[in-house]
Design an enzyme around this catalytic site. Structure first.
Site, PDB file in Angstrom:
ATOM      1  N   ASP A 177      13.293 -22.121  35.441  1.00  0.00           N
ATOM      2  CA  ASP A 177      13.644 -21.283  36.599  1.00  0.00           C
ATOM      3  C   ASP A 177      12.572 -21.448  37.683  1.00  0.00           C
ATOM      4  OD1 ASP A 177      11.693 -20.033  34.996  1.00  0.00           O
ATOM      5  OD2 ASP A 177      12.351 -18.005  35.493  1.00  0.00           O
ATOM      6  N   HIS A 226       1.386 -20.772  32.253  1.00  0.00           N
ATOM      7  CA  HIS A 226       2.365 -20.404  31.217  1.00  0.00           C
ATOM      8  C   HIS A 226       3.240 -21.584  30.791  1.00  0.00           C
ATOM      9  CE1 HIS A 226       1.407 -16.203  31.848  1.00  0.00           C
ATOM     10  NE2 HIS A 226       1.677 -16.316  33.132  1.00  0.00           N
TER      11      HIS A 226
HETATM   12  C1  BDR Z   1       6.971 -16.581  32.489  1.00  0.00           C
HETATM   13  O1  BDR Z   1       7.727 -15.800  33.414  1.00  0.00           O
HETATM   14  C2  BDR Z   1       7.895 -16.501  34.614  1.00  0.00           C
HETATM   15  O2  BDR Z   1       7.500 -15.713  35.693  1.00  0.00           O
HETATM   16  C3  BDR Z   1       7.032 -17.736  34.541  1.00  0.00           C
HETATM   17  O3  BDR Z   1       7.645 -18.835  35.192  1.00  0.00           O
HETATM   18  C4  BDR Z   1       6.870 -17.980  33.066  1.00  0.00           C
HETATM   19  O4  BDR Z   1       7.922 -18.783  32.568  1.00  0.00           O
HETATM   20  C5  BDR Z   1       5.628 -15.910  32.240  1.00  0.00           C
HETATM   21  O5  BDR Z   1       5.818 -14.640  31.705  1.00  0.00           O
HETATM   22 CA    CA Z   2       9.372 -20.080  34.089  1.00  0.00          CA
END
Ligand code: BDR
Ligand code: CA
Length: 303
Positions: free
Chosen positions: A8, A238
């Site tokens: 995303d 992340h």
């Molecule tokens: C996850 O949530 C999204 O905001 C980031 O892209 C990542 O996949 C981190 O909690």
């Molecule tokens: Ca993400």
């Protein structure tokens, strides 16, 4: 290793896709998109923009626009900006989405590359649950599922209990953990130990005049969010950490446990160790500095 990223994009998603494009041991064969940081049409547009910017020739298949049982989704504009790329709002539509939906594409590719394909899911797990429902052989055909999501032994980020990707479709996530394929869970337990700081982005921009500068520029908004809301001097890598876990499991401390996702109430989206469920591999600790260095070394090699 053949890889599809279910994504995303999203600032840290863009970083993960850049990393995958640069990593010599990864053969990135497609992207599938999902709602989450943005609406799904924005995720797809951003994914196609990144594919073009990275000079890749791979399909982008669009997936779910909302969680199971919901009609709509509110994007995380305060985290990733109004269009998913921080202050950058003028993002061109380049190319077109694949004819297949994300779930159909995942099923097809798992069949074609049976036992070999790794899917790295870095958004809500809706497309993965849909692929599992679409083809009972999907889980068996998959080589491995690597998920950025959850907070098994630490607090959440979107609520005190839940990490954002799992929270956005807790039912889909729970369905995945009820009968998981071979799965590795890369949650906040490790991704918040991979802080990427302003100086890291500046160093990257010095070395990579196109992609590095782009990532530095879109990340200013993200770093500001981390500072104001989280009191952190840097952002978690992340989604990149999940891609790195696909190939570098020796950088992680791994434990086996079943996982249950709470699907209602205050703890919605919490990921709880649960012995009664089939085990998945949970990343409990990480060589955070090693992940940061590896990310920089690889992405710095891009133009
Ligand atoms: C996850 O949530 C999204 O905001 C980031 O892209 C990542 O996949 C981190 O909690
Ligand atoms: Ca993400």
């Amino acid at each position: 290793m053949k890889l599809i990223i279910d994504t995303d994009p999203g600032i840290d998603d863009a970083m993960a896709i850049a990393y995958a494009a640069a990593a010599p041991e990864i053969d990135l064969i497609g992207l599938t998109t999902v709602f989450g940081n943005t609406h799904v049409h924005q995720s797809s547009r951003n994914a196609r923009f990144l594919v073009d910017k990275l000079g890749l020739d791979i399909p982008v298949a669009q997936g779910a626009s909302a969680a199971h049982g919901k009609d709509d989704h509110s994007p995380s504009e305060h985290v990733h900006g109004p269009e998913g790329f921080g202050d950058l709002t003028d993002i061109p539509e380049i190319g077109q989405n694949h004819d297949l939906t994300a779930a159909e594409f995942l099923v097809e590719m798992a069949r074609e590359h049976a036992g070999e394909l790794v899917v790295c899911a870095v958004g809500p797990l809706t497309n993965i649950a849909d692929a599992m429902a679409l083809d009972p052989a999907f889980s068996k055909n998959l080589g491995r599922l690597v998920i950025m999501g959850g907070a098994v032994y630490c607090p959440g980020n979107i609520t005190p209990h839940a990490e954002a990707n799992i929270y956005h479709d807790a039912h889909a996530a729970d369905a995945v953990f009820t009968a998981p394929p071979e799965t590795v869970l890369v949650g906040l337990d490790v991704t918040l130990k991979t802080l990427y700081q302003n100086a890291d982005f500046e160093a990257l921009a010095q070395k990579s005049a196109d992609m590095g500068v782009f990532l530095r520029d879109i990340s200013k908004f993200y770093l500001q969010f981390y500072k104001e809301i989280g009191g952190l001097d840097g952002c978690g890598l992340h989604d990149s950490t999940a891609v790195i876990a696909c190939t570098h499991d020796h950088m992680f401390d791994l434990v086996q446990t079943g996982v249950q996702v709470i699907t209602e109430g205050d703890a919605l989206g919490a990921t709880i160790p649960q012995d009664g469920r089939p085990p998945v591999t949970v990343c409990r600790d990480v060589d955070g500095a090693g992940v940061v260095d590896l990310f920089t070394a690889r992405v710095a090699s891009l133009p």
